[in-house]
Structure formats: structure tokens, C-alpha cells
Design a protein around this motif. Structure first.
Motif, PDB file in Angstrom:
ATOM      1  N   TYR A 159       0.856  -1.181   0.000  1.00 33.03           N
ATOM      2  CA  TYR A 159       0.000   0.000   0.000  1.00 33.03           C
ATOM      3  C   TYR A 159       0.900   1.241   0.000  1.00 33.03           C
ATOM      4  CZ  TYR A 159      -2.850   3.817   1.737  1.00 33.03           C
ATOM      5  OH  TYR A 159      -3.456   5.038   1.878  1.00 33.03           O
ATOM      6  N   TYR A 160       0.554   2.230  -0.806  1.00 33.80           N
ATOM      7  CA  TYR A 160       1.371   3.444  -0.862  1.00 33.80           C
ATOM      8  C   TYR A 160       0.503   4.661  -1.156  1.00 33.80           C
ATOM      9  CZ  TYR A 160       1.035   3.363  -5.995  1.00 33.80           C
ATOM     10  OH  TYR A 160       0.565   3.379  -7.288  1.00 33.80           O
ATOM     11  N   GLU A 161       1.045   5.822  -0.855  1.00 33.97           N
ATOM     12  CA  GLU A 161       0.390   7.089  -1.151  1.00 33.97           C
ATOM     13  C   GLU A 161       1.207   7.842  -2.194  1.00 33.97           C
ATOM     14  OE1 GLU A 161      -0.035   9.459   2.349  1.00 33.97           O
ATOM     15  OE2 GLU A 161      -0.517   7.722   3.612  1.00 33.97           O
ATOM     16  N   GLU A 162       0.520   8.497  -3.122  1.00 30.42           N
ATOM     17  CA  GLU A 162       1.184   9.437  -4.031  1.00 30.42           C
ATOM     18  C   GLU A 162       1.392  10.730  -3.250  1.00 30.42           C
ATOM     19  OE1 GLU A 162       2.070   9.066  -7.223  1.00 30.42           O
ATOM     20  OE2 GLU A 162       0.982   7.301  -7.951  1.00 30.42           O
ATOM     21  N   VAL A 163       2.627  11.201  -3.156  1.00 29.65           N
ATOM     22  CA  VAL A 163       2.914  12.404  -2.386  1.00 29.65           C
ATOM     23  C   VAL A 163       3.712  13.377  -3.249  1.00 29.65           C
ATOM     24  CG1 VAL A 163       2.915  11.133  -0.205  1.00 29.65           C
ATOM     25  CG2 VAL A 163       5.071  11.481  -1.428  1.00 29.65           C
ATOM     26  N   ALA A 191      10.542  23.810  -8.116  1.00 31.78           N
ATOM     27  CA  ALA A 191       9.882  22.682  -8.774  1.00 31.78           C
ATOM     28  C   ALA A 191       9.161  21.798  -7.765  1.00 31.78           C
ATOM     29  CB  ALA A 191      10.901  21.852  -9.565  1.00 31.78           C
ATOM     30  N   VAL A 192       8.192  21.044  -8.269  1.00 36.07           N
ATOM     31  CA  VAL A 192       7.450  20.088  -7.453  1.00 36.07           C
ATOM     32  C   VAL A 192       8.035  18.692  -7.674  1.00 36.07           C
ATOM     33  CG1 VAL A 192       5.214  19.012  -7.001  1.00 36.07           C
ATOM     34  CG2 VAL A 192       5.348  21.467  -7.502  1.00 36.07           C
ATOM     35  N   VAL A 193       8.327  18.029  -6.569  1.00 29.72           N
ATOM     36  CA  VAL A 193       8.881  16.672  -6.602  1.00 29.72           C
ATOM     37  C   VAL A 193       7.777  15.687  -6.241  1.00 29.72           C
ATOM     38  CG1 VAL A 193      10.479  15.101  -5.422  1.00 29.72           C
ATOM     39  CG2 VAL A 193      11.220  17.408  -6.049  1.00 29.72           C
ATOM     40  N   HIS A 194       7.698  14.611  -6.999  1.00 27.50           N
ATOM     41  CA  HIS A 194       6.656  13.599  -6.765  1.00 27.50           C
ATOM     42  C   HIS A 194       7.287  12.309  -6.247  1.00 27.50           C
ATOM     43  CE1 HIS A 194       3.375  15.877  -8.629  1.00 27.50           C
ATOM     44  NE2 HIS A 194       4.299  16.302  -9.481  1.00 27.50           N
ATOM     45  N   GLY A 195       6.568  11.669  -5.322  1.00 24.52           N
ATOM     46  CA  GLY A 195       7.104  10.449  -4.739  1.00 24.52           C
ATOM     47  C   GLY A 195       6.034   9.487  -4.276  1.00 24.52           C
ATOM     48  N   LEU A 226      10.044   6.266   1.870  1.00 26.04           N
ATOM     49  CA  LEU A 226       9.734   7.367   0.965  1.00 26.04           C
ATOM     50  C   LEU A 226      10.662   7.258  -0.232  1.00 26.04           C
ATOM     51  CD1 LEU A 226       8.343  10.047   0.209  1.00 26.04           C
ATOM     52  CD2 LEU A 226      10.104  11.236   1.546  1.00 26.04           C
ATOM     53  N   LEU A 227      10.071   7.082  -1.410  1.00 26.93           N
ATOM     54  CA  LEU A 227      10.812   7.073  -2.666  1.00 26.93           C
ATOM     55  C   LEU A 227      10.353   8.286  -3.469  1.00 26.93           C
ATOM     56  CD1 LEU A 227      10.438   3.994  -1.704  1.00 26.93           C
ATOM     57  CD2 LEU A 227      11.002   3.401  -4.057  1.00 26.93           C
ATOM     58  N   PHE A 228      11.269   8.988  -4.097  1.00 23.73           N
ATOM     59  CA  PHE A 228      10.869  10.162  -4.871  1.00 23.73           C
ATOM     60  C   PHE A 228      11.718  10.283  -6.127  1.00 23.73           C
ATOM     61  CE2 PHE A 228      14.306  11.657  -2.188  1.00 23.73           C
ATOM     62  CZ  PHE A 228      15.032  12.513  -3.014  1.00 23.73           C
ATOM     63  N   ASP A 229      11.183  11.012  -7.102  1.00 26.32           N
ATOM     64  CA  ASP A 229      11.928  11.320  -8.319  1.00 26.32           C
ATOM     65  C   ASP A 229      12.621  12.658  -8.146  1.00 26.32           C
ATOM     66  OD1 ASP A 229      11.037   9.054  -9.791  1.00 26.32           O
ATOM     67  OD2 ASP A 229       9.146  10.068 -10.221  1.00 26.32           O
ATOM     68  N   ALA A 230      13.933  12.688  -8.296  1.00 24.87           N
ATOM     69  CA  ALA A 230      14.666  13.944  -8.224  1.00 24.87           C
ATOM     70  C   ALA A 230      14.185  14.876  -9.339  1.00 24.87           C
ATOM     71  CB  ALA A 230      16.165  13.681  -8.357  1.00 24.87           C
ATOM     72  N   ARG A 231      14.392  16.153  -9.156  1.00 24.42           N
ATOM     73  CA  ARG A 231      13.998  17.108 -10.186  1.00 24.42           C
ATOM     74  C   ARG A 231      14.655  16.765 -11.524  1.00 24.42           C
ATOM     75  NH1 ARG A 231      15.618  22.625  -7.403  1.00 24.42           N
ATOM     76  NH2 ARG A 231      17.071  21.185  -6.352  1.00 24.42           N
ATOM     77  N   GLY A 232      13.857  16.842 -12.581  1.00 22.94           N
ATOM     78  CA  GLY A 232      14.350  16.485 -13.901  1.00 22.94           C
ATOM     79  C   GLY A 232      14.305  14.995 -14.180  1.00 22.94           C
ATOM     80  N   HIS A 233      13.730  14.223 -13.270  1.00 24.41           N
ATOM     81  CA  HIS A 233      13.662  12.770 -13.405  1.00 24.41           C
ATOM     82  C   HIS A 233      12.233  12.281 -13.162  1.00 24.41           C
ATOM     83  CE1 HIS A 233      17.935  13.460 -12.693  1.00 24.41           C
ATOM     84  NE2 HIS A 233      18.197  12.223 -13.079  1.00 24.41           N
ATOM     85  N   GLY A 234      11.908  11.142 -13.754  1.00 24.11           N
ATOM     86  CA  GLY A 234      10.631  10.487 -13.491  1.00 24.11           C
ATOM     87  C   GLY A 234       9.440  11.409 -13.646  1.00 24.11           C
ATOM     88  N   ASP A 235       8.604  11.471 -12.598  1.00 24.09           N
ATOM     89  CA  ASP A 235       7.377  12.258 -12.634  1.00 24.09           C
ATOM     90  C   ASP A 235       7.548  13.682 -12.112  1.00 24.09           C
ATOM     91  OD1 ASP A 235       5.982   9.939 -13.488  1.00 24.09           O
ATOM     92  OD2 ASP A 235       5.810   9.259 -11.410  1.00 24.09           O
ATOM     93  N   SER A 236       8.721  14.019 -11.637  1.00 20.58           N
ATOM     94  CA  SER A 236       8.932  15.333 -11.030  1.00 20.58           C
ATOM     95  C   SER A 236       9.148  16.408 -12.089  1.00 20.58           C
ATOM     96  CB  SER A 236      10.120  15.308 -10.067  1.00 20.58           C
ATOM     97  OG  SER A 236       9.832  14.490  -8.943  1.00 20.58           O
ATOM     98  N   GLU A 237       8.928  17.661 -11.679  1.00 23.26           N
ATOM     99  CA  GLU A 237       9.128  18.769 -12.596  1.00 23.26           C
ATOM    100  C   GLU A 237      10.610  18.929 -12.918  1.00 23.26           C
ATOM    101  OE1 GLU A 237       5.245  21.479 -11.317  1.00 23.26           O
ATOM    102  OE2 GLU A 237       7.277  22.193 -10.864  1.00 23.26           O
ATOM    103  N   GLY A 238      10.881  19.526 -14.063  1.00 22.49           N
ATOM    104  CA  GLY A 238      12.252  19.656 -14.520  1.00 22.49           C
ATOM    105  C   GLY A 238      12.900  20.964 -14.115  1.00 22.49           C
ATOM    106  N   ILE A 239      14.219  21.006 -14.232  1.00 26.36           N
ATOM    107  CA  ILE A 239      14.990  22.230 -14.062  1.00 26.36           C
ATOM    108  C   ILE A 239      15.990  22.302 -15.203  1.00 26.36           C
ATOM    109  CG2 ILE A 239      14.725  22.397 -11.564  1.00 26.36           C
ATOM    110  CD1 ILE A 239      17.418  21.064 -11.230  1.00 26.36           C
ATOM    111  N   LYS A 240      16.605  23.454 -15.377  1.00 22.43           N
ATOM    112  CA  LYS A 240      17.486  23.681 -16.519  1.00 22.43           C
ATOM    113  C   LYS A 240      18.650  22.708 -16.549  1.00 22.43           C
ATOM    114  CE  LYS A 240      20.694  27.095 -18.418  1.00 22.43           C
ATOM    115  NZ  LYS A 240      21.295  28.446 -18.218  1.00 22.43           N
TER     116      LYS A 240
END
Length: 292
Positions: free
Chosen positions: A41-45, A52-56, A100-114
Motif C-alpha cells: 500500500y502506498y500514497e502518491e505524495v 519545482a514540485v517533486v513527486h514520490g 519514501l521514494l521520490f523522483d529527483a527534479r528532472g527525473h521520473g514524474d517530477s518537474e524539470g529544471i534547466k
């Protein structure tokens, strides 16, 4: 003579342009789509890191009581994503930890940076810790980190500050920027000299990182020396992508060797397989049990 000068100028412009394009490409990690989801069981956070917004994914511990639980934050490597580090989830979850697992910025589902760099990874780790500390179901004084490869670098740099983590495990972590650049250029079938140093400098320029910041804030040996939490450094002797000499290098340079710095060499093939060695989980779980 004038034609020679013009020709040299054009050649230099072409060379710099090619290098710049390589730098941009090298700092634009391929997005990994998180098709695989946790079996638990997990939550989208989500949480903020910089602009940027990071998703995990937050996976609560199995225990049924309402007491806050210890947490391990798992940090993926370069051009990877949270779904690529789920190999760590089951043993930690079985041991009673929330995750807690998350996508770093610019990776996976997270927002990108330059221009993602080790600095952005470091800051994402800090943001993840702050998010975890705000959760009522997480024991704020019992948070650990597990970082793979580039994620291990970001985690070690973050642990140089008092961010509230109790223990850090790194797996297959590079220790020198040259090693990272050599691995990148091997993928392009290009030699390190003379391109590597120039590309490295361009990448730091794109990210706005000065030489002083690089030397004083983003040095892995300095981060290990001034860490604020115990650390277990794991590397496979059969890792051909980031060789285990990186761990040798860090340990040789450590001036203040205390009991809270442990290292483990395993013998599994590849850059993403340390956990397949039976010694990995025996040592990692014992380490977390001792400190988290």
C-alpha cells in the motif's frame, strides 16, 4: 594569414558549440517512466524543492498501531527514477520501516529544471527530509537515507548539514566528478582527454556552480569528513560502470576514521545489483537497527 586566423576562429566556434551541445545533452537525463508500482500500500505524495514540485511514493510501515514509525528515504541515481530503486523496498518494509521514494527534479514524474547536478540532488534530499519530518506518522528523530550511485552522492552531501537524519547508506556511489564524466563519455564512445575537463566545467557553468562552491560545498571527501550522521558505504568489486576504487579513494582520504564510518565490499556483477549479495542486507539492516 587572415584566412588562417578566420579558419582557426571558425574551428574554435564549432568546437565550443559541439562541447556545449554535449554538456546540454549530458545534463538532460532521459526520463524514466514509472510503470512499475509498489506492491505494498502506498500514497502518491509531492513536495517542493526549489522552484519545482517533486513527486514520490510514501509506503507506511506494516504495524497497525498509530505510533510514528522510523522511515528510510530511498534516493535513485542519475537518469533513473523511484521505480528503479524498488529493489530495496521489500527487505526494509519487512524490517518495520516506512519508506519514501521520490523522483529527483528532472527525473521520473517530477518537474524539470534547466541543469540537474549533484547540487540539485543534494537539495532534493534535504527537501525530502523536511517533508518526512512534517508527517505525523513518521518519527522525526528516526529517519535514515539509502542512496544509490548519484543519489548516494546527493545524500552524503546533504548529510554534511544537520538535517535530522540518523544514518546513511550509500550504494555504488561515485566519489570524483572525473569518474562520472569518464562513465558518461564511455557511453558516447569518446575519450576523457581533452573533452572531460572542459565538459565538466561547462556543466557547472550551466548550473551556476562556482569553483569555490565546488571546492567547499560539493566535495565528497569533505562531506564524508564532516558528516553529521553515521554512514555505511557499500560498493561491488565487480562494478564496471563506477568502479569500487571510488570507495578506496574515499577511505584513503578520511582523516578522522571513527566507528560510525563503515564500508562493505560485495561481489555482484553490475552497477545496480549490490543487494543481491547476502552480505548487503545483513549489514544494512544491522546498521539501520543500530542507528535509526
Amino acid at each position: 594569414m587572415i584566412y588562417i586566423v578566420i579558419g582557426i576562429g571558425i574551428a574554435l566556434l564549432v568546437f565550443v558549440s559541439v562541447l556545449w551541445k554535449l554538456a546540454v545533452k549530458g545534463q538532460t537525463p532521459k526520463r524514466v517512466i514509472n510503470v512499475q508500482k509498489p506492491a505494498q500500500y502506498y500514497e502518491e505524495v509531492s513536495f517542493q524543492s526549489g522552484d519545482a514540485v517533486v513527486h514520490g511514493w510514501y509506503i507506511p510501515a506494516k504495524a497497525s498501531d498509530d505510533e510514528p514509525k522510523p522511515l528510510i528515504i530511498v534516493v535513485h541515481g542519475w537518469a533513473s527514477a523511484k521505480s528503479r530503486v524498488m529493489r530495496y523496498v521489500d527487505p526494509l518494509h519487512q524490517a518495520g520501516y516506512s519508506l519514501l521514494l521520490f523522483d529527483a527534479r528532472g527525473h521520473g514524474d517530477s518537474e524539470g529544471i534547466k541543469a540537474p547536478t549533484i547540487k540539485s540532488f543534494r537539495d532534493d534530499v534535504k527537501a525530502a527530509v523536511r517533508y518526512a519530518q512534517r508527517r505525523e506518522d513518521v518519527a522525526p528523530g528516526r529517519i535514515g537515507l539509502l542512496g544509490h550511485s548519484f543519489g548516494g552522492m546527493g545524500s552524503l552531501l546533504a548529510s554534511r548539514d544537520k538535517i535530522g537524519i540518523k544514518a546513511l547508506v550509500t550504494d555504488s556511489m561515485p566519489a570524483r566528478f572525473r569518474t562520472i564524466m569518464e562513465a558518461l563519455l564511455r557511453e558516447y564512445k569518446m575519450p576523457y582527454a581533452p573533452l572531460g575537463p572542459l565538459l565538466t566545467r561547462m556543466m557547472f557553468m550551466r548550473a551556476g556552480i562556482s569553483s569555490t562552491e565546488l571546492r567547499e560545498e560539493l566535495s565528497l571527501p569533505a562531506a564524508l569528513e564532516h558528516r553529521k550522521s553515521p554512514v555505511l558505504l557499500v560498493h561491488s568489486r565487480k562494478d564496471r560502470y563506477i568502479p569500487s576504487e571510488e570507495l578506496d579513494y574515499l577511505m584513503r582520504g578520511l582523516k578522522n576514521r571513527r566507528e560510525d564510518v563503515e564500508c562493505l565490499y560485495v561481489d555482484t556483477d553490475g552497477h545496480r545489483s549490490s543487494e543481491k549479495d547476502s552480505r548487503f542486507w545483513k549489514n544494512v539492516l544491522s546498521f539501520y537497527q543500530k542507528y535509526v
